[in-house]
Design a protein around this motif. Sequence first.
Motif, mmCIF file in Angstrom:
data_model
loop_
_atom_site.group_PDB
_atom_site.id
_atom_site.type_symbol
_atom_site.label_atom_id
_atom_site.label_comp_id
_atom_site.label_asym_id
_atom_site.label_seq_id
_atom_site.Cartn_x
_atom_site.Cartn_y
_atom_site.Cartn_z
ATOM 1 N N GLY A 89 -3.597 10.607 2.489
ATOM 2 C CA GLY A 89 -3.144 11.175 3.934
ATOM 3 C C GLY A 89 -4.008 11.057 4.816
ATOM 4 O O GLY A 89 -4.053 12.048 5.908
ATOM 5 N N ASN A 90 -4.991 9.983 4.922
ATOM 6 C CA ASN A 90 -5.968 9.973 6.122
ATOM 7 C C ASN A 90 -5.175 9.468 7.253
ATOM 8 O O ASN A 90 -5.854 9.446 8.565
ATOM 9 N N ALA A 91 -4.245 8.578 7.093
ATOM 10 C CA ALA A 91 -3.433 8.160 8.275
ATOM 11 C C ALA A 91 -2.354 9.075 8.652
ATOM 12 O O ALA A 91 -2.010 9.407 10.158
ATOM 13 N N VAL A 92 -1.419 9.648 7.609
ATOM 14 C CA VAL A 92 -0.468 10.410 8.043
ATOM 15 C C VAL A 92 -0.689 11.679 7.198
ATOM 16 O O VAL A 92 -0.530 11.547 5.748
ATOM 17 N N PRO A 93 -1.017 12.767 7.618
ATOM 18 C CA PRO A 93 -1.442 14.091 6.862
ATOM 19 C C PRO A 93 -0.232 14.960 6.167
ATOM 20 O O PRO A 93 -0.058 16.194 6.437
ATOM 21 N N HIS A 94 0.709 14.064 5.723
ATOM 22 C CA HIS A 94 1.753 14.848 4.732
ATOM 23 C C HIS A 94 1.535 14.637 3.229
ATOM 24 O O HIS A 94 1.165 13.210 2.877
ATOM 25 N N LEU A 95 1.604 15.467 2.617
ATOM 26 C CA LEU A 95 0.992 15.295 1.077
ATOM 27 C C LEU A 95 2.147 14.348 0.627
ATOM 28 O O LEU A 95 3.324 14.214 0.507
ATOM 29 N N HIS A 96 1.632 13.287 -0.026
ATOM 30 C CA HIS A 96 2.224 12.264 -0.510
ATOM 31 C C HIS A 96 1.361 11.436 -1.665
ATOM 32 O O HIS A 96 -0.141 11.623 -1.515
ATOM 33 N N THR A 97 1.649 10.964 -2.673
ATOM 34 C CA THR A 97 0.752 10.220 -3.628
ATOM 35 C C THR A 97 1.537 8.758 -3.996
ATOM 36 O O THR A 97 2.649 8.582 -4.074
ATOM 37 N N HIS A 98 0.540 7.818 -3.619
ATOM 38 C CA HIS A 98 0.909 6.325 -3.988
ATOM 39 C C HIS A 98 0.676 6.189 -5.688
ATOM 40 O O HIS A 98 -0.211 6.360 -6.167
ATOM 41 N N LEU A 99 1.862 5.613 -6.085
ATOM 42 C CA LEU A 99 1.885 5.273 -7.501
ATOM 43 C C LEU A 99 1.818 3.615 -7.857
ATOM 44 O O LEU A 99 2.716 3.215 -7.314
ATOM 45 N N ILE A 100 0.811 3.478 -8.206
ATOM 46 C CA ILE A 100 0.378 1.900 -7.861
ATOM 47 C C ILE A 100 0.516 1.349 -9.313
ATOM 48 O O ILE A 100 -0.908 1.663 -10.042
ATOM 49 N N PRO A 101 1.329 0.673 -9.942
ATOM 50 C CA PRO A 101 1.336 -0.027 -11.056
ATOM 51 C C PRO A 101 0.275 -1.231 -11.085
ATOM 52 O O PRO A 101 0.646 -2.380 -10.411
ATOM 53 N N ARG A 102 -0.664 -1.389 -11.733
ATOM 54 C CA ARG A 102 -1.656 -2.542 -11.977
ATOM 55 C C ARG A 102 -1.160 -3.691 -12.869
ATOM 56 O O ARG A 102 -0.972 -3.222 -14.178
ATOM 57 N N GLY A 103 -0.728 -4.912 -12.449
ATOM 58 C CA GLY A 103 -0.077 -5.900 -13.383
ATOM 59 C C GLY A 103 -1.059 -6.183 -14.526
ATOM 60 O O GLY A 103 -2.222 -6.035 -14.332
ATOM 61 N N ARG A 104 -0.460 -6.797 -15.397
ATOM 62 C CA ARG A 104 -1.255 -7.474 -16.388
ATOM 63 C C ARG A 104 -2.033 -8.470 -15.957
ATOM 64 O O ARG A 104 -3.255 -8.841 -16.297
ATOM 65 N N LEU A 105 -1.638 -9.248 -14.846
ATOM 66 C CA LEU A 105 -2.339 -10.395 -14.214
ATOM 67 C C LEU A 105 -2.459 -9.464 -12.767
ATOM 68 O O LEU A 105 -1.481 -9.192 -12.145
ATOM 69 N N ASP A 106 -3.712 -9.408 -12.438
ATOM 70 C CA ASP A 106 -3.920 -8.528 -11.246
ATOM 71 C C ASP A 106 -4.853 -9.224 -10.064
ATOM 72 O O ASP A 106 -5.854 -9.855 -10.667
ATOM 73 N N PRO A 107 -4.619 -8.969 -8.784
ATOM 74 C CA PRO A 107 -5.355 -9.528 -7.916
ATOM 75 C C PRO A 107 -6.998 -9.066 -8.045
ATOM 76 O O PRO A 107 -7.975 -9.822 -7.659
ATOM 77 N N ALA A 108 -7.354 -7.927 -8.714
ATOM 78 C CA ALA A 108 -8.536 -7.283 -8.753
ATOM 79 C C ALA A 108 -8.845 -6.290 -9.825
ATOM 80 O O ALA A 108 -8.732 -5.187 -9.987
ATOM 81 N N PRO A 109 -8.668 -7.051 -11.205
ATOM 82 C CA PRO A 109 -8.794 -6.061 -12.169
ATOM 83 C C PRO A 109 -9.983 -5.311 -12.471
ATOM 84 O O PRO A 109 -11.126 -5.692 -11.709
ATOM 85 N N HIS A 110 -9.795 -4.290 -12.613
ATOM 86 C CA HIS A 110 -11.302 -3.151 -12.690
ATOM 87 C C HIS A 110 -11.543 -2.706 -11.631
ATOM 88 O O HIS A 110 -12.557 -2.141 -11.457
ATOM 89 N N GLN A 111 -10.868 -3.068 -10.433
ATOM 90 C CA GLN A 111 -11.296 -2.428 -9.256
ATOM 91 C C GLN A 111 -10.116 -2.088 -8.424
ATOM 92 O O GLN A 111 -8.977 -2.302 -8.742
ATOM 93 N N PRO A 112 -10.555 -1.225 -7.346
ATOM 94 C CA PRO A 112 -9.415 -0.849 -6.293
ATOM 95 C C PRO A 112 -8.837 -2.116 -5.764
ATOM 96 O O PRO A 112 -9.307 -3.205 -5.653
ATOM 97 N N LEU A 113 -7.447 -1.998 -5.369
ATOM 98 C CA LEU A 113 -6.603 -3.186 -4.889
ATOM 99 C C LEU A 113 -7.323 -3.428 -3.452
ATOM 100 O O LEU A 113 -7.422 -2.495 -2.729
ATOM 101 N N PRO A 114 -7.383 -4.797 -3.358
ATOM 102 C CA PRO A 114 -7.851 -5.107 -1.618
ATOM 103 C C PRO A 114 -6.474 -4.477 -0.768
ATOM 104 O O PRO A 114 -5.311 -4.607 -1.121
ATOM 105 N N GLY A 115 -6.784 -4.464 0.453
ATOM 106 C CA GLY A 115 -5.754 -4.034 1.466
ATOM 107 C C GLY A 115 -4.515 -5.144 1.511
ATOM 108 O O GLY A 115 -3.331 -4.764 1.902
ATOM 109 N N TRP A 116 -4.946 -6.305 1.394
ATOM 110 C CA TRP A 116 -3.873 -7.366 1.830
ATOM 111 C C TRP A 116 -2.621 -7.083 0.825
ATOM 112 O O TRP A 116 -1.633 -7.646 0.987
ATOM 113 N N CYS A 117 -2.892 -6.584 -0.601
ATOM 114 C CA CYS A 117 -1.874 -6.439 -1.251
ATOM 115 C C CYS A 117 -0.609 -5.562 -1.164
ATOM 116 O O CYS A 117 0.377 -5.989 -1.114
#
Length: 200
Positions: free
Chosen positions: A126-154
């Motif tokens: 909510g740092n850009a839009v301060p309305h309560l919300h939660t991003h639910l992000i499934p990390r694939g078995r093949l992933d751009p950044a395993p074991h790390q936060p996803l890079p923004g371009w994703c």
Amino acid sequence: MPQALPDTPPTPAAPAADPGLLQPWRPDWEERKAGKDCPHCALIAASDDQPWGLKVFEGEYVTGILWRAGNNMRGYTVALWNRGHACEPTDLAPAEAAGYWLEVTHLAAAITAVADPAKMNYETLGNAVPHLHTHLIPRGRLDPAPHQPLPGWCFDAEPAPEDVFASVADQIRSWISAHPTPYVGADASLTPGGSRHEDG
């Protein structure tokens, strides 16, 4: 890190300065936290089909919108608090907070069943839009950044083909239809298993 949903006001660009320099929040930040011109409130009232996403869940506390972009994040969904404007989970009454998180995790269970991720990520920012919300992000078995936060371009990657996207939306809706949310009423107490407690 997930960016603001489309059509939200851009955040002010940071000046070219020492990256360690502390910056102020936007001048109208307190007003926006209170709900001024909130784009998420408008999204909740909008039709099911948006250029950037589809509603896949309409609960007592949460509206879930499947994100159209991000082909490498099949099932990425944003869960928005849908009972008016709230900025923080701590703004909610205890039963409301319990209902919010219950429906967020129930929606995450549907995404998990459909996407079979290596890991689910839950981001309540909510740092850009301060309305309560939660991003639910499934990390694939093949992933751009395993074991790390996803890079923004994703989060800006090309969307999946429309037939694939529609199929994922249908699968999430079907799972939710077959597995109703354990309901917690606004005036109920949360008991083990998420059942409604009734005296007597």
